[in-house]
Design a protein around this motif. Structure first.
Motif, PDB file in Angstrom:
ATOM      1  N   PHE A 177      26.481  79.413  12.627  1.00  9.84           N
ATOM      2  CA  PHE A 177      26.641  78.212  13.432  1.00  9.84           C
ATOM      3  C   PHE A 177      27.056  77.045  12.538  1.00  9.84           C
ATOM      4  N   GLY A 178      27.803  76.112  13.093  1.00  3.10           N
ATOM      5  CA  GLY A 178      28.158  74.939  12.309  1.00  3.10           C
ATOM      6  C   GLY A 178      29.195  74.093  13.003  1.00  3.10           C
ATOM      7  N   GLY A 179      29.443  72.936  12.392  1.00  2.00           N
ATOM      8  CA  GLY A 179      30.429  72.056  12.992  1.00  2.00           C
ATOM      9  C   GLY A 179      30.675  70.799  12.195  1.00  2.00           C
ATOM     10  N   HIS A 180      31.394  69.905  12.821  1.00  2.00           N
ATOM     11  CA  HIS A 180      31.845  68.674  12.177  1.00  2.00           C
ATOM     12  C   HIS A 180      30.716  67.666  12.016  1.00  2.00           C
ATOM     13  N   ALA A 181      30.828  66.870  10.955  1.00  2.00           N
ATOM     14  CA  ALA A 181      29.831  65.845  10.667  1.00  2.00           C
ATOM     15  C   ALA A 181      29.993  64.629  11.575  1.00  2.00           C
ATOM     16  N   ASP A 182      31.210  64.404  12.053  1.00  2.00           N
ATOM     17  CA  ASP A 182      31.490  63.254  12.921  1.00  2.00           C
ATOM     18  C   ASP A 182      30.978  61.947  12.325  1.00  2.00           C
ATOM     19  N   GLY A 183      31.270  61.765  11.045  1.00  2.00           N
ATOM     20  CA  GLY A 183      30.936  60.522  10.360  1.00  2.00           C
ATOM     21  C   GLY A 183      29.566  60.492   9.713  1.00  2.00           C
ATOM     22  N   GLU A 184      28.749  61.495   9.929  1.00  4.38           N
ATOM     23  CA  GLU A 184      27.381  61.506   9.412  1.00  4.38           C
ATOM     24  C   GLU A 184      27.325  62.142   8.023  1.00  4.38           C
ATOM     25  N   ALA A 185      26.675  61.461   7.085  1.00  2.00           N
ATOM     26  CA  ALA A 185      26.551  61.967   5.712  1.00  2.00           C
ATOM     27  C   ALA A 185      25.376  62.932   5.555  1.00  2.00           C
ATOM     28  N   ASP A 186      24.419  62.895   6.481  1.00  2.00           N
ATOM     29  CA  ASP A 186      23.252  63.780   6.403  1.00  2.00           C
ATOM     30  C   ASP A 186      23.650  65.154   6.953  1.00  2.00           C
ATOM     31  N   ILE A 187      24.236  65.963   6.089  1.00  2.06           N
ATOM     32  CA  ILE A 187      24.800  67.241   6.514  1.00  2.06           C
ATOM     33  C   ILE A 187      23.713  68.230   6.915  1.00  2.06           C
ATOM     34  N   ARG A 188      22.528  68.112   6.377  1.00  2.00           N
ATOM     35  CA  ARG A 188      21.421  68.974   6.811  1.00  2.00           C
ATOM     36  C   ARG A 188      21.117  68.729   8.295  1.00  2.00           C
ATOM     37  N   SER A 189      21.134  67.471   8.710  1.00  2.00           N
ATOM     38  CA  SER A 189      20.930  67.152  10.133  1.00  2.00           C
ATOM     39  C   SER A 189      22.076  67.687  10.980  1.00  2.00           C
ATOM     40  N   VAL A 190      23.295  67.606  10.447  1.00  2.00           N
ATOM     41  CA  VAL A 190      24.464  68.138  11.153  1.00  2.00           C
ATOM     42  C   VAL A 190      24.292  69.644  11.366  1.00  2.00           C
ATOM     43  N   ALA A 191      23.914  70.360  10.311  1.00  2.00           N
ATOM     44  CA  ALA A 191      23.741  71.818  10.402  1.00  2.00           C
ATOM     45  C   ALA A 191      22.673  72.179  11.428  1.00  2.00           C
ATOM     46  N   LEU A 192      21.569  71.459  11.419  1.00  2.60           N
ATOM     47  CA  LEU A 192      20.488  71.726  12.362  1.00  2.60           C
ATOM     48  C   LEU A 192      20.935  71.416  13.796  1.00  2.60           C
ATOM     49  N   ARG A 193      21.594  70.270  13.994  1.00  6.42           N
ATOM     50  CA  ARG A 193      22.067  69.883  15.324  1.00  6.42           C
ATOM     51  C   ARG A 193      23.060  70.909  15.878  1.00  6.42           C
ATOM     52  N   GLU A 194      24.029  71.296  15.053  1.00  3.80           N
ATOM     53  CA  GLU A 194      25.049  72.250  15.495  1.00  3.80           C
ATOM     54  C   GLU A 194      24.427  73.612  15.814  1.00  3.80           C
ATOM     55  N   THR A 195      23.470  74.044  15.024  1.00  5.42           N
ATOM     56  CA  THR A 195      22.810  75.324  15.271  1.00  5.42           C
ATOM     57  C   THR A 195      22.025  75.279  16.572  1.00  5.42           C
ATOM     58  N   GLU A 196      21.319  74.176  16.813  1.00  3.34           N
ATOM     59  CA  GLU A 196      20.580  74.033  18.067  1.00  3.34           C
ATOM     60  C   GLU A 196      21.533  74.040  19.265  1.00  3.34           C
ATOM     61  N   GLU A 197      22.630  73.283  19.172  1.00  2.00           N
ATOM     62  CA  GLU A 197      23.585  73.203  20.277  1.00  2.00           C
ATOM     63  C   GLU A 197      24.238  74.550  20.560  1.00  2.00           C
ATOM     64  N   GLU A 198      24.650  75.251  19.514  1.00  2.00           N
ATOM     65  CA  GLU A 198      25.417  76.482  19.694  1.00  2.00           C
ATOM     66  C   GLU A 198      24.560  77.694  20.009  1.00  2.00           C
ATOM     67  N   SER A 199      23.270  77.630  19.689  1.00  2.00           N
ATOM     68  CA  SER A 199      22.387  78.771  19.965  1.00  2.00           C
ATOM     69  C   SER A 199      21.507  78.551  21.185  1.00  2.00           C
ATOM     70  N   GLY A 200      21.459  77.324  21.683  1.00  2.00           N
ATOM     71  CA  GLY A 200      20.589  77.011  22.802  1.00  2.00           C
ATOM     72  C   GLY A 200      19.119  77.001  22.428  1.00  2.00           C
ATOM     73  N   ARG A 201      18.836  76.901  21.134  1.00  2.00           N
ATOM     74  CA  ARG A 201      17.462  76.966  20.621  1.00  2.00           C
ATOM     75  C   ARG A 201      17.012  75.590  20.151  1.00  2.00           C
TER      76      ARG A 201
END
Length: 191
Positions: free
Chosen positions: A82-106
């Motif tokens: 899972f993963g995706g774009h940062a959309d301007g955010e430097a906190d890439i750990r938060s980006v990874a977590l957000r994208e994983t939650e969105e794409e997995s429904g978890r």
């Protein structure tokens, strides 16, 4: 899981990148390329920066740490983490977590290890429908842990599947996925 918000900057990410131990020569080169890109580019987190941009990914392990949940990416037609774009955010750990939650429904996901788990630079093909030329993703990955096996397929995926780490190398998967499976098994042996 929501991470505590703080003013995470590009310099913080550079500090985190400096601490990453490469697994192999490819990752060593990708870490160096990502650090150089972050240092020279004034807008590395913007998806419209076609010199390249930073993305965040999550390698989501099952509760027993034996399998990884993969997505059959709709646009790229490949099995990926899972993963995706940062959309301007430097906190890439938060980006990874957000994208994983969105794409997995978890929403019951937690960070398994605090630091950067893997770094991979890869080319994204041009997409005339979106008006996007070929460009690079400087993908920064984190190791995540699911608390249950449930998932929900999002519009970004053709399918989701739990794949045993030991079977991942038999799939027609990207080399970096296979590398992450080996790394995850090594970390699991320590915990």
């Amino acid at each position: 899981m929501t991470l505590q918000k703080r003013n995470y900057t590009k310099n913080d990410l550079l500090d985190d990148m400096a601490a990453v131990e490469p697994f192999d020569e490819k990752e060593r080169l990708d870490i160096r390329a990502t650090i150089e890109f972050l240092r020279r580019d004034s807008n590395p987190f913007d998806r419209t920066n076609f010199a390249g941009h930073v993305t965040g990914s999550g390698f989501l392990l099952s509760r027993d740490r034996q399998s990884v949940l993969l997505t059959h990416h709709a646009a790229l037609d490949k099995w990926l983490q899972f993963g995706g774009h940062a959309d301007g955010e430097a906190d890439i750990r938060s980006v990874a977590l957000r994208e994983t939650e969105e794409e997995s429904g978890r929403t019951d996901i937690k960070i398994f290890t605090p630091g950067i788990f893997d770094v991979d630079v890869h080319e994204i093909p041009d997409n005339p429908e979106k008006g996007e030329p070929r460009h690079l993703h400087y993908d920064i990955r984190y190791l995540l842990l699911a608390r249950s096996m449930d998932f929900k397929v999002s519009h970004e995926s053709k399918a989701l599947q739990w794949v045993p780490l030991r079977e991942l190398s038999a799939m027609l998967a990207a080399q970096s996925l296979k590398r992450m499976a080996i790394k995850a098994r090594q970390i699991y042996e320590v915990f």
